[in-house]
Design an enzyme around this catalytic site. Structure first.
Site, PDB file in Angstrom:
ATOM      1  N   LEU A 125       4.256 -37.970  14.520  1.00 47.28           N
ATOM      2  CA  LEU A 125       5.121 -39.146  14.375  1.00 47.28           C
ATOM      3  C   LEU A 125       4.371 -40.417  14.754  1.00 47.28           C
ATOM      4  CD1 LEU A 125       8.271 -37.501  15.990  1.00 47.28           C
ATOM      5  CD2 LEU A 125       7.811 -37.793  13.547  1.00 47.28           C
ATOM      6  N   ASP A 172       1.613 -29.621   9.061  1.00 48.99           N
ATOM      7  CA  ASP A 172       0.574 -30.308   9.840  1.00 48.99           C
ATOM      8  C   ASP A 172       0.487 -31.779   9.408  1.00 48.99           C
ATOM      9  OD1 ASP A 172      -1.140 -30.258  11.985  1.00 48.99           O
ATOM     10  OD2 ASP A 172      -2.908 -29.819  10.794  1.00 48.99           O
TER      11      ASP A 172
END
Lengths: 430, 319
Positions: free
Chosen positions: A64, A306
């Protein structure tokens, strides 16, 4: 808020359910499957004709980029991107700036994420302070703050004694440790698989033993400590074979692969496409075939995205100088569906790798559909085709190897905690 | 390995020279033939060593990695074609101030460049630039990482053809640090494309890429076997830093096993030629008696190098 999802094909890998059924949601939970519960008055009816209704996806690795790396992406953009991808629970690795090594940082992240739309965010704590591989972190405190596991992300852990102590300490509280096996010495300066393409183009190589030597160390320490270890991002045939044997021996391990490694190989790096510069590197076609076999026979438990959004400045560089990683959380579903079609797998089995299994590894109540369970749902059109381009990726990172390629399967609605978090068409939260 | 859609125009002409990997034999031969016609321009007897083919064209030598020799040969070649040449050593200037490679190129493009000659430490830097420049700008790769050094490969082919005739009769050995060598990779691609039936590489395992045989070469670790009966020995430069790592124990041991001495050279055909891309490490990879001996064509390589670079520039500019 009461939602009636009607006429959808409900697939729940955990229970084996695959049938045309209506689902009834009230407050944050599923209150009925099939027949309408008594006194149910829907505020909203979603016509799911032609759609598949499955558990909201669970992704073991979504960066993030907060705190500290907002120039690459932000919590808001990437949580939205995850929701667009049908993801309702995600684990975020600790490779932020500063790394997630203190309870305060984790609490702040949890707090900020909770007050935004989008999926449930489960931080993975740093295994060592500053991810430096020297001193271990306050794992118990970090767990109270909300961490679901501990890892080094892609940072090296050079000192094997620290690794042993970290595993022993984690085992004391029965906390899971997630490790990506890579020997930092054998991988030093490397950027690509040590194979035909690196031979041809002269890429500094990362040989397969970088994975297997590290894996061997980890497996021996698992035998020694009994720690619950999840092996992240396996890339090689030899590595998968080691995990297969270790599982056969009864070691408490699980493992995952990056969806990109299910589809791509070193051949995709041959035109210097920096979006194919991944960690671990894309390996040979034989390795890719072994990943597919490992998934089919259950050696590999989970497929993750990922997700690594990278800004253009860090990617518009020669291959070996570009920041590694690919944006992927929005492609996890269509690429898993593509693999299922190519491998001839039933949809329910394929979906288990991105719902039920990762939820089990994270230890969360998610990834399955059932009455009285949280209403985290993904509704997708399995036939819809679309072409990946910069404009239709919600992530701030546009760094996908699949730009310009057609996908089949697209999320139409994402329900999180009983409310409609995303609906295709307006690209906005509702 | 799809460099060709970058390197060639839709009608099959050379647009950029980035790598010899996959470049058709017809283009390689065209460059070699054109170079032959330029040799006379450089003739020592000639009063004016210039032709006006690139008059008014601006050529930028952009070197992100230090090099005097290669940069100079490009500069001489450009000047003999009457082009205006600007030399830039970037590693010392703007890159250290944080300017990106593409920003640097965009700035220089705005100065009305017609051609960039680029050396960079990373493989594929030329490809990246070629994808971003305006269509009228041509790129020549003067060395990218360990990947390729196409004009060196071409001048080596010119030299081989000049002294040894058609490639389909030749047995060639490339000796030394193939792993780190862009020269070796370019030589291998050119030789296999031009029909050389036997290309050998000779080196210790620590200086060979894994899977190198996939490039179409025969692998040897011993000099006695590797250069036996070859028509040409192509020596590679051994960087000093290789001795500091764990790839080689010492210059002395390397010289003993892989250094080209008169004794070892006797194993090749009696009329075999010896080549080296320079700069040489005498007493490390090559003995002075060989470097300066009858079979050495090392200085001819330098002379041919100018003509080959003139040919490449002239073809790219549309002549």
């Amino acid at each position: 808020m009461k939602i009636h999802i009607k006429n959808g094909r409900v697939i729940d890998p955990a229970s084996g359910l695959d049938a045309l059924q209506d689902i009834f949601v009230a407050a944050s939970h599923i209150v009925g499957i099939g027949g309408m519960p008594a006194n149910f008055h829907a505020n909203q009816v979603i016509d799911a004709s032609g759609l598949i209704v499955c558990p909201g996806l669970v992704d073991l690795s979504v960066r993030l980029r907060e705190p500290g790396l907002e120039y690459m992406a932000t919590l808001e953009t990437e949580m939205h991107a995850a929701s667009v991808g049908g993801v309702t629970s995600l684990a975020c690795p600790p490779d932020t700036d500063p790394p997630l090594d203190e309870p305060g940082l984790v609490e702040m992240l949890k707090f900020r994420a909770k007050h935004m739309p989008g999926p449930r965010v489960y931080p993975v704590g740093a295994l060592t302070k500053k991810l430096k591989g020297e001193g271990i972190t306050e794992m118990a405190e970090l767990t109270e703050a909300g961490c679901v596991a501990f890892s080094q992300a892609d940072a090296p852990l050079i000192d094997t004694q620290v690794l042993l102590r970290a595993m022993e300490y984690a085992k004391t509280f029965d906390l899971p440790v997630w490790l990506r096996p890579q020997d930092p010495h054998l991988a030093r300066e490397g950027v690509a698989h040590d194979g035909v393409v690196a031979a041809r183009l002269g890429f500094p190589p990362i040989p397969v033993p970088a994975e297997t030597v590290a894996l061997s160390t980890i497996l021996l320490l698992v035998r020694e400590t009994g720690a619950r270890v999840h092996l992240a991002r396996l890339s090689s045939r030899a590595g998968i074979e080691m995990v297969r044997r270790a599982k056969h021996d009864g070691l408490p391990i699980t493992c995952d692969v990056n969806i990109h490694h299910v589809h791509l190989s070193e051949m995709d790096t041959a035109d210097f496409n920096a979006n194919c510069h991944l960690i671990p590197p894309l390996r040979s076609q034989r390795d890719r075939d072994a990943i597919r076999l490992g998934l089919a026979d259950g050696t590999i438990d989970v497929i993750c995205s990922d997700h690594a959004p990278v800004d253009d400045d860090a990617k518009e560089l020669p291959f070996q100088e570009a920041e590694p990683g690919a944006t992927g959380v929005e492609l996890l579903l269509p690429l898993t569906l593509k693999w299922a079609r190519e491998a001839g797998l039933p949809l329910g089995k394929a979906l288990s790798y991105i719902t039920q299994h990762p939820a089990r590894i994270m230890g969360i109540d998610a990834g399955r559909i059932g009455v009285d369970r949280p209403a985290d749902l993904c509704l997708f059109d399995p036939e819809a085709t679309w072409v990946v381009n910069r404009a239709n990726l919600a992530s701030l990172g546009k760094n996908s190897p699949f730009l310009g390629l057609e996908m089949q399967g697209r999320v139409q609605y994402t329900l999180i905690d009983g409310h409609l978090d995303y609906r295709r068409g307006n690209h906005q939260h509702v | 390995m799809s460099a060709n859609n970058l390197q060639l125009t839709d009608d099959g002409r050379l647009r950029h020279l980035l790598t010899l990997d996959g470049l058709p034999a017809r283009i390689l031969t065209q460059i070699l033939d054109t170079a032959a016609s330029f040799l006379t321009v450089s003739d020592a007897e000639r009063d004016v060593k210039k032709v006006p083919l690139l008059r008014g064209k601006a050529i930028f030598n952009i070197f992100f990695e230090n090099s005097t020799r290669t940069r100079t040969t490009f500069e001489i070649a450009a000047k003999r074609l009457s082009a205006d040449v600007v030399n830039l050593n970037i590693n010392a200037s703007s890159q250290s101030k944080g300017e990106t490679l593409l920003d640097t190129i965009a700035n220089l493009s705005a100065m009305q460049a017609d051609m960039f000659i680029v050396r960079h430490a990373a493989a594929g830097a030329g490809h990246l630039i070629a994808r971003h420049v305006a269509p009228h700008i041509h790129i020549i790769n003067a060395g990218d990482g360990r990947c390729s050094h196409p004009t060196q490969g071409l001048l080596d082919m010119y030299t081989l053809r000049h002294f040894k005739g058609p490639f389909h009769n030749l047995r060639v050995a490339i000796v030394g640090d193939v792993l780190h060598s862009r020269v070796a990779r370019s030589q291998i691609h050119a030789l296999t494309t031009l029909g050389c039936p036997e290309v050998r590489v000779v080196a210790p395992k620590t200086l060979l890429p894994r899977d190198v045989e996939n490039l179409g070469v025969h692998v040897f670790h011993k000099m006695a076997e590797g250069i036996k009966d070859v028509d040409a020995v192509l020596m590679l430069r051994l960087q000093n830093e290789r001795m500091r790592g764990s790839r080689l124990p010492s210059a002395g041991e390397y010289y003993k096993h892989w250094g080209l001495t008169p004794d070892k050279l006797k194993l090749a055909k009696p009329d075999a030629i010896v080549m080296h891309p320079g700069p040489m490490n005498r007493g490390v990879e090559i003995d002075s008696a060989v470097a300066d001996g009858m079979q050495s064509v090392i200085l001819s390589q330098v002379t041919f190098g100018i003509a080959v670079r003139m040919a490449v520039m002239s073809i790219l500019a549309g002549n």
